[in-house]
Every structure is written in C-alpha cells, then in structure tokens.
Design a protein around this motif. Structure first.
Motif, PDB file in Angstrom:
ATOM      1  N   VAL A 180       0.743  -1.184  -0.071  1.00  0.00           N
ATOM      2  CA  VAL A 180      -0.021  -0.014  -0.007  1.00  0.00           C
ATOM      3  C   VAL A 180       0.771   1.232   0.019  1.00  0.00           C
ATOM      4  O   VAL A 180       1.997   1.303   0.424  1.00  0.00           O
ATOM      5  CB  VAL A 180      -0.858   0.033   1.183  1.00  0.00           C
ATOM      6  CG1 VAL A 180      -1.671   1.189   1.375  1.00  0.00           C
ATOM      7  CG2 VAL A 180      -1.838  -1.287   1.192  1.00  0.00           C
ATOM      8  N   GLY A 181       0.274   2.442  -0.493  1.00  0.00           N
ATOM      9  CA  GLY A 181       1.023   3.443  -0.764  1.00  0.00           C
ATOM     10  C   GLY A 181       2.413   3.593  -1.557  1.00  0.00           C
ATOM     11  O   GLY A 181       3.306   4.330  -1.419  1.00  0.00           O
ATOM     12  N   PRO A 183       5.125   4.370  -4.635  1.00  0.00           N
ATOM     13  CA  PRO A 183       5.122   5.779  -5.482  1.00  0.00           C
ATOM     14  C   PRO A 183       4.637   5.498  -6.681  1.00  0.00           C
ATOM     15  O   PRO A 183       4.475   4.157  -7.319  1.00  0.00           O
ATOM     16  CB  PRO A 183       6.612   5.769  -5.302  1.00  0.00           C
ATOM     17  CG  PRO A 183       7.106   5.211  -4.256  1.00  0.00           C
ATOM     18  CD  PRO A 183       6.312   3.856  -4.307  1.00  0.00           C
TER      19      PRO A 183
END
Length: 345
Positions: A180-181, A183
């Motif tokens: 998750v998250g 770039p």
C-alpha cells in the motif's frame, strides 16, 4: 549507496577487452511469496513500466469486456503489448477501436513513429505522419477504452489515476499483495505507473504465472499468458527476443519488457517469475541475463540456449555488419534455489 545494491548482469566485449559492464538486480520468486534466488538487493525500488501490462489487461478479461466485444487471443496479446508499430499491430488496433465505437483521437497515448525499422522507413519515404496507433502502447490503451465502454465509464479522462479503470488496476495489484502507498509516476504513454521493489514485482509475477487468485481472476491470468505465448509477435514484434524465447521454450517462458531495461518473465508451468532491472537503463543486457539465469537454474536446457544463441550472446557489429565483439551474461553463481522444487530441464 545505490551501487551497493547492484551486481553485474552482463559484460560488453570488443575484441578481447571488456568495454562496458551492466549492473543491476535480478530476483526469482515463487507464488508462495518466497525469493528463491537473486542477485543484488531485492528491495531496490524502481518502475516496472510496461512489464505491468499483463496486470493492466486483467480488467479487460475479468470484467467480461473481452467476451462482450468478441475479442480474440490476438487482441489480448496486443493489450499486453509494447509493439513495434508493424501493420499487423496497427491494423488490429484500428479495427478494435472501430468495434468499440472509438477512434484514434480517443487514445491518450501520443503519436510516435514505429519502432520497427522497415515500417518506419516506409512511412518516412511515403511522407506518412505518425499517429497514436503507432505508439507501442496503443493496444493497452485500446484495452482500457474497451473496459470503459463495457463498464459504462467515461473515456475522456481514462488515463487519470483516479479514473475507475485505473483504480481497478491499482486495487487488483493490492489484492495480489502489492504494498500500500507505493510511489506512482507517469509512464511515457501518459498512464499512471507504480514503482515496486524488485522482490515484490517478482512475487506479483509468480502469482500471476501460477494463477494464485480466485477462480475468475485465475482464469483471466491464464488466458492472458496463453495469448502472449501463442502470439508473441503481437505482444512485441517480428524477430523480437520475446518471440524467440516463447518459441524455443514451447511457451514455458513468456516475458514482458519495460522501458529503462526492466523485464518480468512468467513461468506458468513452474509457478515462478523473474524480475530483472538493468541499472543504467540499457536494454541490451536484459535478455542475455534472463537466458543465463534460466539456464543456471536449470529451467531451460542446453538445446534451448543453443536455439537462442543470437539473443543469449548477441554480437557487437561495426558499420559493415561485421562482428567485432559480443555481449556476455554474468555467471550468476548462487546457492541452490530455496523454497520450491524447480522443474529440471
């Protein structure tokens, strides 16, 4: 610090002297999420770029869009393609756009001349302008437009990261175990492009190759890999290394390249994947490295390497097409693979 994460993948010889060395990272993973062999740091973060196209094409199959528009396996291969703009690519893409009620201006990718040298020369001699159909990603974009038509999404902003078609892609990556998250950058074709650790890319590829997903998604994965293996000339182009590798291995190995010398190889019979990144972005090192790794792990045999000789150790030539050197892959010394029984060639 960056260089400490890298290992040598290939050498470029001119005569009897090493002229250049290509460093990078390669990771082999299985569908259980285990890294079973590797060179360099598997936590190196980079953009897989077009190597993610099979994942981007999943929505085309599992939403029912492909069947709703009676798409063939050649269409699916083109949806996964970084093609070279040859006639069989652009003709199929043009017909496909017409089938879904779209036109070339609807493609978010910009115009570019074909990467196939003879096709490009023919167009230039004839004074033909490049269009978005010739862009190597036009098949992928047509796939997204097809999903939009089938699912009732608007097509005007389908390249935006918050568009439902793009969110579908990111959600399925998360379902497959992507962090998750991660770039997100912008690819050369205007679509959002996630960055991944090499180890995560290999794990995602292995789950895709093994069909480790609910039945509907697993069937879609198998259908896309089958299409790439059966029609590699639509996913790449004439005389491309992808065609040669698929043919020499009886479609046991199918790979997808990405810009800046990324490569993701799928081995569906073995439930494995290989993620590979050449640090300097020079693509000439990646296929020799892939073939050497496959051979080192006994996933392909001597006869298959011999059939791939022109790609395993490509010649360096001068302006008269005379051989003056060669590209040699690294030895890829490693301990015995861990965590999975490999099929022995």
């Amino acid at each position: 610090m960056f260089l400490k994460t890298l290992e040598e993948l290939a050498q470029v010889w001119r005569g009897e002297v090493i002229e250049s060395r290509h460093l990078g990272v390669a990771v082999v993973a299985n569908a259980a999420g285990e890294v079973i062999a590797g060179w360099g740091d598997p936590d190196l973060v980079t953009y897989p770029r077009s190597s993610m196209k099979p994942f981007q094409a999943l929505a085309l199959v599992e939403t029912g869009a492909a069947d709703a528009f009676a798409l063939s396996s050649r269409h699916l291969a083109l949806a996964c393609a970084s093609h070279r703009g040859e006639a069989h690519h652009t003709d199929l893409a043009a017909d496909w756009l017409e089938t879904i009620g779209c036109a070339v201006p609807d493609l978010a990718c910009g115009p570019e001349y074909p990467k196939h040298p003879e096709t490009q020369r023919r167009m230039l001699r004839a004074g033909e302008e490049a269009t978005s159909l010739h862009h190597n990603c036009s098949g992928k974009h047509t796939g997204f437009l097809t999903v939009c038509r089938h699912c009732g999404y608007g097509i005007e902003d389908y390249a935006a990261v918050d568009h439902p078609a793009q969110q579908y892609f990111f959600e399925l990556l998360a379902d497959l175990g992507a962090p998750v998250g991660m770039p997100v950058g912008s690819d050369g074709c205007t679509l959002p492009s996630p960055a991944l650790r090499l180890g995560d890319a290999a794990r995602l590829g292995a789950r895709f190759a093994a069909g480790q997903a609910p039945a509907k998604r697993a069937a879609a994965m198998a259908r896309l890999i089958d299409a790439m293996g059966r029609h590699p000339e639509y996913t790449s182009g004439s005389e491309h290394a992808m065609v040669a590798v698929a043919e020499a291995t009886g479609r046991r190995v199918v790979f997808k390249g990405g810009a800046e010398a990324f490569l993701l190889a799928f081995l569906p019979q073995d439930g494995l994947a290989i993620a590979l990144k050449v640090a300097d972005g020079n693509a000439r090192a990646r296929v020799p490295a892939l073939i050497a790794i496959l051979h080192r792990l006994r996933l392909i045999g001597d006869a298959e390497v011999a059939a791939l000789a022109a790609f395993a150790r490509p010649a360096i030539t001068n302006s008269r097409a005379e051989q003056v050197g060669r590209i040699e892959p690294a030895a890829f010394e490693t301990e015995a693979p861990r965590g999975a029984a490999l099929r022995r060639a």
